[in-house]
Design an enzyme around this catalytic site. Structure first.
Site, PDB file in Angstrom:
ATOM      1  CE  LYS A   1      -9.964  29.622 -28.004  1.00  0.00           C
ATOM      2  NZ  LYS A   1     -10.075  28.147 -27.850  1.00  0.00           N
TER       3      LYS A   1
ATOM      4  CG  ASP B   1     -26.451 -10.270 -26.229  1.00  0.00           C
ATOM      5  OD1 ASP B   1     -26.430  -9.898 -25.035  1.00  0.00           O
ATOM      6  OD2 ASP B   1     -27.490 -10.282 -26.916  1.00  0.00           O
TER       7      ASP B   1
END
Length: 317
Positions: A198, A43
């Site tokens: 920036k 699982d």
């Protein structure tokens, strides 16, 4: 393995994130990798078996929490628990790349601080020490109530560029947050620094990259701690060339290189990308202009010094 470490109580274990790096570290230290298996139940649950006695031993786990991040974190937590229940004397986590490090604060309301949560999980599981490399935010050290040794990748990157004998270089930080890192590399290479600023001049307008510092006719070396999608670093490289840089190199400690990163780098003006092996990369990401340096010797030396209760501070520089 050319040498044999004298103390049999030092054990180094590898999980699944970076077994090649773990083997290199063990070989440098002079020990065999500890015997353990990491498997999955049908699982998907993780199953770990320690296949030798580690009672009273100082154990070191090599595990980067890189992609798949959550799988590698669960492996690490379960391994720590297994070592604790097997009566290890100390459980030392060596994390070349600390996942979730960019979630180190609440940037907006109702956000988690997952870097702190991960630290809590490691401590609760039973870790007694952490050895980390170039944490995205140095304040993550304060998230731990156990000792943490924070090593730097700049000396490794700096030594490589010293060997290239590049002329007229400038070290460039791609943003304001990386200025301290750029300064450390610049001091090592005795070079000036520049910063890419920036700015979005007004809403709904593309960011403009302003370069603070002289890069005209120089060989620029961009440095960051992480390159993820490579958007910032490639735009920065292109801006440097457009503003007169002769050529551009880029370097980082942690090459996450997710999504379009490789394509962006291939299409950029970056002449060479220099990274470390803190993260295991598949062959398809090892592009032609790619140079990978090893952090194995640094981490191996840190392990020996911690085990022998020697100072680790000189490794910081």
């Amino acid at each position: 393995m050319s040498n044999q470490y004298g103390d049999k109580n030092l054990k180094i274990f590898s999980l699944n994130s970076n077994p090649e790096l773990a083997k290199e570290i063990a070989d440098i230290v002079g020990v065999q990798l500890g015997k353990c298996s990491v498997t999955r139940f049908s699982d998907g649950e993780v199953q770990i078996n320690i296949e030798e006695s580690i009672r009273g031993c100082d154990c070191y786990i090599i595990q980067s929490t890189s992609d798949p991040v959550n799988e590698h974190i669960m492996e690490l937590l379960i391994m720590v628990d297994a070592l604790k229940r097997a009566s290890a004397k100390t459980i030392n986590i060596v994390i070349p790349y600390y996942g979730y490090a960019r979630q180190d604060r609440k940037a907006r309301s109702r956000e988690p601080i997952t870097a702190k949560l991960f630290a809590n999980l490691l401590e609760t599981a039973g870790a007694t020490r952490v050895i980390a490399l170039d944490l995205h935010a140095p304040q993550i050290q304060g998230f731990f109530d156990i000792p943490i040794d924070h090593l730097m990748g700049v000396p490794i990157l700096g030594e490589y560029f010293e060997g290239k004998n590049l002329e007229d270089i400038v070290i460039v930080s791609p943003d304001h947050g990386g200025v301290t890192r750029a300064r450390k590399l610049a001091d090592r290479l005795k070079a000036p620094i520049a910063i890419i600023d920036k700015r979005r001049p007004r809403p709904n307008v593309a960011e403009v990259m302003n370069i603070v510092g002289n890069i005209e006719g120089k060989t620029a070396i961009l440095i960051d701690d992480i390159i993820d999608t490579a958007g910032t670093i490639t735009l920065a490289a292109n801006a440097l060339v457009e503003n007169g840089a002769k050529e551009v190199y880029a370097c980082c400690t942690h090459p996450v290189l997710s999504g379009p990163a490789v394509e962006r780098i291939n299409n950029s003006t970056i002449k060479e990308l220099v990274v470390t092996n803190s993260i295991k990369l598949p062959e398809e990401k090892k592009i032609e202009r790619f140079k990978q340096l090893s952090v194995g010797p640094l981490l191996a030396e840190a392990i020996i010094r911690v085990h022998e209760q020697q100072s680790v501070s000189y490794l910081f520089s």
